[in-house]
Design an enzyme around this catalytic site. Sequence first.
Site, PDB file in Angstrom:
ATOM      1  N   CYS A 198       8.963  -2.382   9.463  1.00 19.68           N
ATOM      2  CA  CYS A 198       7.835  -3.249   9.091  1.00 19.68           C
ATOM      3  C   CYS A 198       6.780  -3.271  10.173  1.00 19.68           C
ATOM      4  O   CYS A 198       7.089  -3.477  11.349  1.00 19.68           O
ATOM      5  CB  CYS A 198       8.297  -4.690   8.948  1.00 19.68           C
ATOM      6  SG  CYS A 198       9.352  -4.966   7.572  1.00 19.68           S
TER       7      CYS A 198
ATOM      8  N   GLU B  52       1.623   6.179   4.509  1.00 19.86           N
ATOM      9  CA  GLU B  52       3.055   6.335   4.706  1.00 19.86           C
ATOM     10  C   GLU B  52       3.817   5.538   3.646  1.00 19.86           C
ATOM     11  O   GLU B  52       3.394   4.466   3.230  1.00 19.86           O
ATOM     12  CB  GLU B  52       3.441   5.868   6.111  1.00 19.86           C
ATOM     13  CG  GLU B  52       2.929   6.841   7.163  1.00 19.86           C
ATOM     14  CD  GLU B  52       3.321   6.477   8.586  1.00 19.86           C
ATOM     15  OE1 GLU B  52       3.641   7.404   9.343  1.00 19.86           O
ATOM     16  OE2 GLU B  52       3.309   5.289   8.933  1.00 19.86           O
TER      17      GLU B  52
ATOM     18  N   CYS C  75       9.288   1.443  -0.208  1.00 18.07           N
ATOM     19  CA  CYS C  75       8.221   0.602   0.341  1.00 18.07           C
ATOM     20  C   CYS C  75       6.909   1.378   0.196  1.00 18.07           C
ATOM     21  O   CYS C  75       6.701   2.408   0.830  1.00 18.07           O
ATOM     22  CB  CYS C  75       8.551   0.318   1.809  1.00 18.07           C
ATOM     23  SG  CYS C  75       7.358  -0.725   2.612  1.00 18.07           S
TER      24      CYS C  75
ATOM     25  N   CYS D  50       0.449  -6.279  13.798  1.00 16.50           N
ATOM     26  CA  CYS D  50       0.698  -5.190  12.845  1.00 16.50           C
ATOM     27  C   CYS D  50      -0.052  -3.913  13.228  1.00 16.50           C
ATOM     28  O   CYS D  50      -1.263  -3.932  13.434  1.00 16.50           O
ATOM     29  CB  CYS D  50       0.295  -5.652  11.448  1.00 16.50           C
ATOM     30  SG  CYS D  50       0.456  -4.364  10.203  1.00 16.50           S
TER      31      CYS D  50
ATOM     32  N   CYS E 155      -5.715  -1.362   6.698  1.00 12.26           N
ATOM     33  CA  CYS E 155      -5.751  -2.730   6.184  1.00 12.26           C
ATOM     34  C   CYS E 155      -6.844  -3.500   6.904  1.00 12.26           C
ATOM     35  O   CYS E 155      -7.008  -3.359   8.115  1.00 12.26           O
ATOM     36  CB  CYS E 155      -4.400  -3.415   6.413  1.00 12.26           C
ATOM     37  SG  CYS E 155      -4.312  -5.068   5.697  1.00 12.26           S
TER      38      CYS E 155
ATOM     39  N   CYS F  51      -4.035  -8.441  11.175  1.00 12.84           N
ATOM     40  CA  CYS F  51      -3.005  -9.294  11.793  1.00 12.84           C
ATOM     41  C   CYS F  51      -2.672  -8.683  13.160  1.00 12.84           C
ATOM     42  O   CYS F  51      -2.524  -7.459  13.269  1.00 12.84           O
ATOM     43  CB  CYS F  51      -1.757  -9.338  10.926  1.00 12.84           C
ATOM     44  SG  CYS F  51      -2.088  -9.916   9.252  1.00 12.84           S
TER      45      CYS F  51
HETATM   46  N1  SAH Z   1       0.088  -6.640   3.855  1.00 10.86           N
HETATM   47  C1  SAH Z   1       1.244  -7.218   3.312  1.00 10.86           C
HETATM   48  C2  SAH Z   1       2.397  -6.257   3.134  1.00 10.86           C
HETATM   49  C3  SAH Z   1       2.655  -5.253   4.204  1.00 10.86           C
HETATM   50  S1  SAH Z   1       3.336  -5.780   5.701  1.00 10.86           S
HETATM   51  C4  SAH Z   1       1.680  -8.400   4.137  1.00 10.86           C
HETATM   52  O1  SAH Z   1       1.178  -8.574   5.228  1.00 10.86           O
HETATM   53  O2  SAH Z   1       2.504  -9.154   3.658  1.00 10.86           O
HETATM   54  C5  SAH Z   1       5.050  -6.078   5.388  1.00 10.86           C
HETATM   55  C6  SAH Z   1       5.674  -7.132   6.318  1.00 10.86           C
HETATM   56  O3  SAH Z   1       5.813  -6.634   7.661  1.00 10.86           O
HETATM   57  C7  SAH Z   1       4.823  -8.382   6.425  1.00 10.86           C
HETATM   58  O4  SAH Z   1       5.595  -9.547   6.347  1.00 10.86           O
HETATM   59  C8  SAH Z   1       4.232  -8.225   7.810  1.00 10.86           C
HETATM   60  O5  SAH Z   1       3.785  -9.428   8.316  1.00 10.86           O
HETATM   61  C9  SAH Z   1       5.361  -7.639   8.571  1.00 10.86           C
HETATM   62  N2  SAH Z   1       4.984  -7.016   9.835  1.00 10.86           N
HETATM   63  C10 SAH Z   1       3.784  -6.530  10.182  1.00 10.86           C
HETATM   64  N3  SAH Z   1       3.817  -6.047  11.446  1.00 10.86           N
HETATM   65  C11 SAH Z   1       5.088  -6.226  11.887  1.00 10.86           C
HETATM   66  C12 SAH Z   1       5.767  -5.899  13.105  1.00 10.86           C
HETATM   67  N4  SAH Z   1       5.147  -5.275  14.098  1.00 10.86           N
HETATM   68  N5  SAH Z   1       7.064  -6.236  13.212  1.00 10.86           N
HETATM   69  C13 SAH Z   1       7.720  -6.837  12.180  1.00 10.86           C
HETATM   70  N6  SAH Z   1       7.133  -7.146  11.012  1.00 10.86           N
HETATM   71  C14 SAH Z   1       5.840  -6.842  10.857  1.00 10.86           C
HETATM   72 FE1  SF4 Z   2      -2.442  -5.921   6.678  1.00  9.51          FE
HETATM   73 FE2  SF4 Z   2      -0.483  -5.582   8.430  1.00  9.51          FE
HETATM   74 FE3  SF4 Z   2      -1.542  -8.002   8.048  1.00  9.51          FE
HETATM   75 FE4  SF4 Z   2      -0.020  -6.910   6.129  1.00  9.51          FE
HETATM   76  S1  SF4 Z   2       0.664  -7.510   8.186  1.00  9.51           S
HETATM   77  S2  SF4 Z   2      -1.989  -7.947   5.886  1.00  9.51           S
HETATM   78  S3  SF4 Z   2      -0.557  -4.731   6.388  1.00  9.51           S
HETATM   79  S4  SF4 Z   2      -2.622  -6.212   8.890  1.00  9.51           S
END
Ligand code: SAH
Ligand code: SF4
Length: 392
Positions: A358, A105, A118, A132, A125, A129
């Site tokens: 995000c 996406e 974006c 996410c 990934c 996390c």
């Molecule tokens: N993998 C990279 C970039 C993609 S995520 C990273 O983790 O930085 C982009 C941003 O969205 C990151 O700061 C991530 O922590 C945040 N993010 C992930 N899941 C989210 C959620 N459910 N709500 C708000 N922000 C989120």
């Molecule tokens: Fe991967 Fe999501 Fe963590 Fe970014 S926030 S490193 S996309 S698992």
Amino acid sequence: MQAYSAPSAAPEGDARIDLVGLSRDELTAVLAEMGEKPFRTKQLWHWIYHQGETDFLKMTTLATGLRERLAERCIVGRPKVVTEQNSADGTRKWLFGFADGNQVETVHIPEDDRGAVCVSTQVGCTMTCRFCHTGTQMLVRNLTAREIVGQFMAARDSYGEWPTPTDETRHLSNVVLMGMGEPLVNYDAVAKAMKIVMDPEGIAMSKRRVTLSTSGYIPNMRRCAEELGIKLAVSFHAPTDAVREQIMPINRKYPIAELMRAMKEYQEIAGARQYVTIEYILLKDVNDSLADARELVRLFDASGIGVKFNLIPFNPWPGAPYETPSIKSCQAFAEVLTNAGYAAPIRVPRGRDILAACGQLKSASERQRLSRVRAREAAGIADPDHAPAEIS
Ligand code: SAH
Ligand code: SF4
């Protein structure tokens, strides 16, 4: 809006080379094999990345014979647009498909006179996390430079923003590497793609308009500062190792003290005027207390790193184990940071209605696949393609 007719990929059995994503040297080599001199590279580059032209026969500065031979041997491809969704707030999300059937996406987030695209860097990934949605996706592979640049080019197609406008008049003015995937784990392809995007004779994006967001994968941070010098955003999300570890498994390998050192080094190399953005997701009762905010202030006051915060209230997704704090408690958290002299805007979620905000990205194919897996499990049948791909 401009319809485009670029092939999404060379059809199976088609040996034509897709020129998108090749470095200038690689493009020169392709032309050399066809008996062409190196100066043709500049012309072709201009057509592909400045004009956005996908039809060789329309590349009028090239000799007719060369245009025909290029059309026989090469393509200027794009990812396939599987779906396009528009949010009530103007955010646009595409599901793009690649030749092997994988999908990612990509999101465009418009502002008044500009907008950020974006871009995803991996299918899924591996960082897992816990907050996410992308991190729950089992199927993972690195994207190629072509697939990364291709997302941006296809977004420009969608808005008809070719030839490349001047800096001031662009709607798609910024690139943020904040889509699916951890960009520093796929550093080589990301760097190659960003060099193409920043090339002054093509898309010509200035390095101040490109931001890479990382969960803190330290090994490639220094190279990124030296070779690209783009803006850095770090998904920090907790002031202590105990909490960070709980929500971000990567912290076990690269804990906060090491991350702080790496950010400092990044700033020293990229220049002190280059602020590091500290992204901080607010999860109710996990990391959103005033004590957490004060601990962040203490940590960054002592660090000597120039930072700005970006507070992101948790964006929910189906089955997520967290909740979004109230607006009031987000504001109280922000106030502690601003009173200490830090910029700390609370990010307004964009495109939540189309799951484009995000952390909400996840390929629709994966959503469908998981429902198939569940259906099979319910029927007691094993899933043949359950094993996730490895990423080193
Ligand atoms: N993998 C990279 C970039 C993609 S995520 C990273 O983790 O930085 C982009 C941003 O969205 C990151 O700061 C991530 O922590 C945040 N993010 C992930 N899941 C989210 C959620 N459910 N709500 C708000 N922000 C989120
Ligand atoms: Fe991967 Fe999501 Fe963590 Fe970014 S926030 S490193 S996309 S698992």
